[in-house]
Design a protein around this motif. Sequence first.
Motif, PDB file in Angstrom:
ATOM      1  N   ALA A  82     -10.996 -23.427  18.718  1.00  0.00           N
ATOM      2  CA  ALA A  82      -9.866 -22.803  18.018  1.00  0.00           C
ATOM      3  C   ALA A  82      -8.769 -22.412  19.002  1.00  0.00           C
ATOM      4  CB  ALA A  82     -10.350 -21.560  17.280  1.00  0.00           C
ATOM      5  N   GLY A  83      -7.524 -22.646  18.603  1.00  0.00           N
ATOM      6  CA  GLY A  83      -6.396 -22.232  19.436  1.00  0.00           C
ATOM      7  C   GLY A  83      -6.321 -20.720  19.520  1.00  0.00           C
ATOM      8  N   THR A  84      -6.497 -20.066  18.366  1.00  0.00           N
ATOM      9  CA  THR A  84      -6.541 -18.597  18.335  1.00  0.00           C
ATOM     10  C   THR A  84      -7.800 -18.173  17.583  1.00  0.00           C
ATOM     11  OG1 THR A  84      -5.269 -18.582  16.291  1.00  0.00           O
ATOM     12  CG2 THR A  84      -4.032 -18.299  18.349  1.00  0.00           C
ATOM     13  N   TRP A  85      -8.319 -17.025  17.927  1.00  0.00           N
ATOM     14  CA  TRP A  85      -9.526 -16.520  17.272  1.00  0.00           C
ATOM     15  C   TRP A  85      -9.313 -15.052  16.960  1.00  0.00           C
ATOM     16  CZ3 TRP A  85     -13.325 -19.365  15.343  1.00  0.00           C
ATOM     17  CH2 TRP A  85     -14.516 -18.772  14.974  1.00  0.00           C
ATOM     18  N   PRO A  86      -9.683 -14.585  15.778  1.00  0.00           N
ATOM     19  CA  PRO A  86      -9.437 -13.170  15.456  1.00  0.00           C
ATOM     20  C   PRO A  86     -10.255 -12.237  16.350  1.00  0.00           C
ATOM     21  CG  PRO A  86     -10.712 -14.265  13.736  1.00  0.00           C
ATOM     22  CD  PRO A  86     -10.294 -15.321  14.678  1.00  0.00           C
ATOM     23  N   ASP A  87      -9.740 -11.020  16.525  1.00  0.00           N
ATOM     24  CA  ASP A  87     -10.470  -9.995  17.271  1.00  0.00           C
ATOM     25  C   ASP A  87     -11.594  -9.490  16.357  1.00  0.00           C
ATOM     26  OD1 ASP A  87     -11.385  -7.946  18.773  1.00  0.00           O
ATOM     27  OD2 ASP A  87      -9.502  -6.830  18.882  1.00  0.00           O
ATOM     28  N   GLN A  88     -12.772  -9.997  16.589  1.00  0.00           N
ATOM     29  CA  GLN A  88     -13.908  -9.741  15.680  1.00  0.00           C
ATOM     30  C   GLN A  88     -14.189  -8.248  15.514  1.00  0.00           C
ATOM     31  OE1 GLN A  88     -16.255 -13.862  16.846  1.00  0.00           O
ATOM     32  NE2 GLN A  88     -17.176 -11.949  17.413  1.00  0.00           N
ATOM     33  N   GLY A  89     -14.206  -7.551  16.667  1.00  0.00           N
ATOM     34  CA  GLY A  89     -14.515  -6.122  16.634  1.00  0.00           C
ATOM     35  C   GLY A  89     -13.474  -5.303  15.875  1.00  0.00           C
ATOM     36  N   ALA A  90     -12.263  -5.842  15.798  1.00  0.00           N
ATOM     37  CA  ALA A  90     -11.192  -5.095  15.122  1.00  0.00           C
ATOM     38  C   ALA A  90     -11.231  -5.297  13.613  1.00  0.00           C
ATOM     39  CB  ALA A  90      -9.838  -5.528  15.665  1.00  0.00           C
ATOM     40  N   ILE A  91     -11.642  -6.487  13.164  1.00  0.00           N
ATOM     41  CA  ILE A  91     -11.600  -6.710  11.703  1.00  0.00           C
ATOM     42  C   ILE A  91     -12.933  -6.352  11.028  1.00  0.00           C
ATOM     43  CG2 ILE A  91      -9.776  -8.450  11.771  1.00  0.00           C
ATOM     44  CD1 ILE A  91     -11.868 -10.589  11.353  1.00  0.00           C
ATOM     45  N   PHE A 118     -25.589  -9.754  15.597  1.00  0.00           N
ATOM     46  CA  PHE A 118     -24.786  -8.547  15.846  1.00  0.00           C
ATOM     47  C   PHE A 118     -23.977  -8.725  17.130  1.00  0.00           C
ATOM     48  CE2 PHE A 118     -24.571  -4.248  17.814  1.00  0.00           C
ATOM     49  CZ  PHE A 118     -23.657  -3.700  16.925  1.00  0.00           C
ATOM     50  N   VAL A 119     -24.638  -9.233  18.173  1.00  0.00           N
ATOM     51  CA  VAL A 119     -23.930  -9.435  19.446  1.00  0.00           C
ATOM     52  C   VAL A 119     -22.851 -10.503  19.275  1.00  0.00           C
ATOM     53  CG1 VAL A 119     -24.217 -10.260  21.811  1.00  0.00           C
ATOM     54  CG2 VAL A 119     -25.883  -8.681  20.849  1.00  0.00           C
ATOM     55  N   THR A 120     -23.193 -11.621  18.616  1.00  0.00           N
ATOM     56  CA  THR A 120     -22.260 -12.742  18.505  1.00  0.00           C
ATOM     57  C   THR A 120     -21.073 -12.413  17.593  1.00  0.00           C
ATOM     58  OG1 THR A 120     -24.180 -14.167  18.679  1.00  0.00           O
ATOM     59  CG2 THR A 120     -22.129 -15.230  18.054  1.00  0.00           C
ATOM     60  N   LEU A 121     -21.343 -11.849  16.434  1.00  0.00           N
ATOM     61  CA  LEU A 121     -20.283 -11.674  15.439  1.00  0.00           C
ATOM     62  C   LEU A 121     -19.488 -10.381  15.599  1.00  0.00           C
ATOM     63  CD1 LEU A 121     -22.209 -12.860  12.246  1.00  0.00           C
ATOM     64  CD2 LEU A 121     -20.583 -14.175  13.594  1.00  0.00           C
ATOM     65  N   TYR A 122     -20.117  -9.339  16.158  1.00  0.00           N
ATOM     66  CA  TYR A 122     -19.421  -8.047  16.219  1.00  0.00           C
ATOM     67  C   TYR A 122     -18.940  -7.699  17.625  1.00  0.00           C
ATOM     68  CZ  TYR A 122     -21.243  -7.019  11.550  1.00  0.00           C
ATOM     69  OH  TYR A 122     -21.534  -7.051  10.208  1.00  0.00           O
ATOM     70  N   LEU A 123     -19.686  -8.094  18.642  1.00  0.00           N
ATOM     71  CA  LEU A 123     -19.392  -7.596  19.989  1.00  0.00           C
ATOM     72  C   LEU A 123     -18.674  -8.594  20.877  1.00  0.00           C
ATOM     73  CD1 LEU A 123     -22.729  -5.674  20.750  1.00  0.00           C
ATOM     74  CD2 LEU A 123     -20.655  -4.831  19.635  1.00  0.00           C
ATOM     75  N   LEU A 124     -18.897  -9.904  20.683  1.00  0.00           N
ATOM     76  CA  LEU A 124     -18.300 -10.882  21.612  1.00  0.00           C
ATOM     77  C   LEU A 124     -16.809 -11.089  21.329  1.00  0.00           C
ATOM     78  CD1 LEU A 124     -20.945 -13.721  22.031  1.00  0.00           C
ATOM     79  CD2 LEU A 124     -20.269 -12.001  23.663  1.00  0.00           C
TER      80      LEU A 124
END
Lengths: 68, 196
Positions: free
Chosen positions: B47-56, B190-196
């Motif tokens: 992906a060119g851009t990726w959302p800030d997972q921890g923020a959303i 949890f680590v992959t989707l929320y923290l990375l």
Amino acid sequence: MTMSGRARFVALTRALPCAVCFSPTDPLVRDSVNVGIFVLLGVTVIVLTGFAAFIIRIAQRSRMHESS
Amino acid sequence: MDIPYSIEPRADTGVTNATLGMWLFIASEVMLFGSLFSSYALLRTGAGTWPDQGAILNVPLASANTLVLLASSAAMIGGSRALTAGRLHDFRRAFGIVLLLGVVFLGVKGVEYAEEIGRGLRPATNNFLGLYFTLTGLHAAHVVGGLIVNAWLMATSSRTWATGPVRLQNRVRAAAIYWNFIDAIWLAMFVTLYLL
């Protein structure tokens, strides 16, 4: 089959490279596909190692059982 | 006809057939979740851009839910050990806690989903959310399956204990393997989707 029908058949069955894997213009897509493949390969290697260890364990226990 | 080696372990494998079957099932599950994690790696690195997972996503709520699931695993192990030691009452109490914590986990997950959907975050919003809902939804379905089996084991435990205590111990041990696997998958998620 007529000449034009044969030509259309040849055109339809011509092997075309996958635009994702063989595209020389987009290295980002190619690299990301490689990362995906390596992650899945890693998972597969872990599972297969587990199977191999289990098979070796069965063979060892079977030999022990026969000798006793 | 009885299923062979459902009570005593096979000499060559060293485990009962139920436990062996559970490990084979876990291997297939690892491949299932592994393919989804592979998709995540592919889409994120491409992906060119990726959302800030921890923020959303709601990280504090998910952290609390992680503790809930870890506690349920601890209770599961405690219950299995109590049964191996012959303490049926302690097993039933521990399994009650496992069921309660499992339901709490699903409830918190439901609250999290509702909050996200309320903010307009849907699976079709972007690739990350598509993967997030697929992975966590699949995991939640596994928790539901585990809860059904655990509830059945608990409901029938008195009868099974009276007719074949070792059979019940083996069943609970196999259920504990599954529940701990579900816990381990959640930790990876949890680590992959929320923290990375």
